[in-house]
Design a protein around this motif. Structure first.
Motif, mmCIF file in Angstrom:
data_model
loop_
_atom_site.group_PDB
_atom_site.id
_atom_site.type_symbol
_atom_site.label_atom_id
_atom_site.label_comp_id
_atom_site.label_asym_id
_atom_site.label_seq_id
_atom_site.Cartn_x
_atom_site.Cartn_y
_atom_site.Cartn_z
ATOM 1 N N ALA A 10 31.478 34.865 21.893
ATOM 2 C CA ALA A 10 32.317 35.707 21.338
ATOM 3 C C ALA A 10 33.264 35.885 22.306
ATOM 4 C CB ALA A 10 31.622 37.129 21.100
ATOM 5 N N ALA A 11 34.578 36.243 21.803
ATOM 6 C CA ALA A 11 35.915 36.107 23.022
ATOM 7 C C ALA A 11 35.683 37.390 23.706
ATOM 8 C CB ALA A 11 37.057 36.246 22.079
ATOM 9 N N SER A 12 35.543 37.352 24.998
ATOM 10 C CA SER A 12 35.259 38.298 25.704
ATOM 11 C C SER A 12 36.707 39.156 25.929
ATOM 12 C CB SER A 12 34.735 38.214 27.223
ATOM 13 O OG SER A 12 35.587 37.196 27.890
ATOM 14 N N ALA A 13 36.599 40.452 25.980
ATOM 15 C CA ALA A 13 37.750 41.431 26.293
ATOM 16 C C ALA A 13 38.342 40.933 27.661
ATOM 17 C CB ALA A 13 37.610 42.733 26.093
ATOM 18 N N PRO A 14 39.721 41.188 27.923
ATOM 19 C CA PRO A 14 40.342 41.327 29.030
ATOM 20 C C PRO A 14 39.706 41.917 30.015
ATOM 21 C CG PRO A 14 41.877 41.924 27.472
ATOM 22 C CD PRO A 14 40.705 41.727 26.870
ATOM 23 N N GLU A 15 39.523 41.561 31.161
ATOM 24 C CA GLU A 15 39.036 42.709 32.237
ATOM 25 C C GLU A 15 39.995 43.736 32.611
ATOM 26 O OE1 GLU A 15 36.908 41.438 35.692
ATOM 27 O OE2 GLU A 15 37.079 39.317 35.015
ATOM 28 N N PRO A 16 39.514 45.132 32.664
ATOM 29 C CA PRO A 16 40.620 46.082 33.233
ATOM 30 C C PRO A 16 41.084 45.811 34.533
ATOM 31 C CG PRO A 16 38.347 46.899 32.671
ATOM 32 C CD PRO A 16 38.165 45.525 32.597
ATOM 33 N N PHE A 17 42.314 46.302 34.454
ATOM 34 C CA PHE A 17 43.136 46.045 35.641
ATOM 35 C C PHE A 17 42.456 46.376 37.040
ATOM 36 C CE2 PHE A 17 46.873 48.038 38.479
ATOM 37 C CZ PHE A 17 47.367 46.727 38.983
ATOM 38 N N GLU A 18 41.951 47.587 37.059
ATOM 39 C CA GLU A 18 41.366 47.992 38.514
ATOM 40 C C GLU A 18 40.081 47.086 38.619
ATOM 41 O OE1 GLU A 18 42.123 50.204 40.611
ATOM 42 O OE2 GLU A 18 43.815 50.678 39.127
ATOM 43 N N SER A 19 39.444 46.535 37.746
ATOM 44 C CA SER A 19 38.253 45.418 37.949
ATOM 45 C C SER A 19 39.115 44.026 38.597
ATOM 46 C CB SER A 19 37.412 45.085 36.701
ATOM 47 O OG SER A 19 36.620 44.260 36.901
ATOM 48 N N LEU A 20 40.004 43.655 37.955
ATOM 49 C CA LEU A 20 40.715 42.567 38.619
ATOM 50 C C LEU A 20 41.225 42.573 40.117
ATOM 51 C CD1 LEU A 20 42.852 41.196 35.264
ATOM 52 C CD2 LEU A 20 40.638 40.295 36.470
ATOM 53 N N LEU A 21 41.788 43.881 40.259
ATOM 54 C CA LEU A 21 42.334 44.343 41.748
ATOM 55 C C LEU A 21 41.078 44.147 42.533
ATOM 56 C CD1 LEU A 21 44.582 47.369 41.522
ATOM 57 C CD2 LEU A 21 45.039 45.004 42.477
ATOM 58 N N ARG A 22 39.775 44.619 42.311
ATOM 59 C CA ARG A 22 38.648 44.822 43.144
ATOM 60 C C ARG A 22 38.324 43.110 43.349
ATOM 61 N NH1 ARG A 22 37.429 48.904 40.220
ATOM 62 N NH2 ARG A 22 35.805 47.957 38.814
ATOM 63 N N THR A 23 38.460 42.460 42.406
ATOM 64 C CA THR A 23 38.134 40.944 42.464
ATOM 65 C C THR A 23 38.949 40.201 43.425
ATOM 66 O OG1 THR A 23 37.307 40.924 40.126
ATOM 67 C CG2 THR A 23 37.475 38.768 41.046
ATOM 68 N N VAL A 24 40.315 40.551 43.340
ATOM 69 C CA VAL A 24 40.985 39.948 44.134
ATOM 70 C C VAL A 24 40.792 40.422 45.617
ATOM 71 C CG1 VAL A 24 43.618 39.981 45.030
ATOM 72 C CG2 VAL A 24 43.015 39.786 42.811
ATOM 73 N N ALA A 25 40.524 41.655 45.857
ATOM 74 C CA ALA A 25 40.277 42.222 47.279
ATOM 75 C C ALA A 25 38.850 41.507 47.975
ATOM 76 C CB ALA A 25 40.087 43.620 47.013
ATOM 77 N N GLU A 26 38.127 41.184 47.177
ATOM 78 C CA GLU A 26 36.791 40.481 47.500
ATOM 79 C C GLU A 26 37.082 38.990 47.459
ATOM 80 O OE1 GLU A 26 34.077 42.244 44.486
ATOM 81 O OE2 GLU A 26 34.405 43.948 45.155
ATOM 82 N N MET A 27 37.923 38.430 46.906
ATOM 83 C CA MET A 27 38.162 37.111 47.079
ATOM 84 C C MET A 27 38.465 36.388 48.584
ATOM 85 S SD MET A 27 40.575 36.010 43.876
ATOM 86 C CE MET A 27 40.549 34.266 44.209
ATOM 87 N N ASN A 28 37.732 35.483 48.774
ATOM 88 C CA ASN A 28 37.901 34.652 49.928
ATOM 89 C C ASN A 28 38.895 33.497 49.694
ATOM 90 O OD1 ASN A 28 37.554 33.741 52.484
ATOM 91 N ND2 ASN A 28 35.638 33.030 52.129
#
Length: 191
Positions: A10-28
């Protein structure tokens, strides 16, 4: 047999903005690259090319000399969030209220910006001239696009809910009036 696309799940819903921000912060991200949230996706792109350094430094020094009280001109890799647009950008050069950097966290509020400058490259040109122009155009007083391929700089100013109302483009080597809150003439002879 006819070839057709087969859904894997099933197509997944887009990630919420705050979740994407956290992902960017944790990216190396690899050395020499930055991550931004563009069009609801995490986009990793290279920092500006070496030939931009002299121009970035000249621009930063002139902007710092005319920056509004309490604002700093910087090229450090910081991410600015634009929550209403669900975007987060790491401009090549920015002028922002220094108080925005007193908070904990990894993302400064885009409302702290008084000026943004992007050095457009082949890989970032579309985002710099379209996506970022739209988002910056509703909030940031001055947006400069430095086009290294066409050897010109464009100044957008007077933001509104419909984008910038004013645009002026000059070639490298000329002068460019940078409007309020700066109100000075930018010398592009070093470009």
């Amino acid at each position: 047999m006819t070839e057709r696309a087969t859904p894997i799940g099933a197509a997944s819903a887009p990630e919420p903005f705050e979740s994407l921000l956290r992902t960017v912060a944790e990216m190396n991200t690899p050395a020499g690259f930055k991550a931004e949230l563009i069009r609801g996706k995490i986009v990793v792109s290279p920092f500006s090319k070496l030939r931009c350094l002299r121009r970035m430094r000249a621009l930063r020094e002139q902007l710092q000399a005319h920056a509004p009280e309490g604002h700093i001109a910087e090229t450090a890799p910081f991410l600015f969030r634009f929550s209403a647009a669900e975007r987060a950008y790491g401009p090549d050069l920015f002028v922002a209220d220094e108080a925005a950097f007193e908070e904990d966290g990894r993302h400064a509020d885009g409302a702290a910006l008084s000026l943004v400058a992007e050095f457009a490259s082949v890989s970032t040109k579309d985002a710099d001239w379209n996506e970022k122009l739209d988002v910056y155009g509703s909030l940031v007083p001055v947006y400069l696009v430095v086009d290294m391929q066409d050897s010109e700089i464009t100044c957008f100013s007077d933001p509104s809910s419909h984008g910038y109302r004013t645009r002026r483009t000059v070639s490298f080597g000329e002068t460019l009036a940078v409007p309020a809150p700066f109100d000075f003439t930018l010398d592009l002879s070093v470009f």
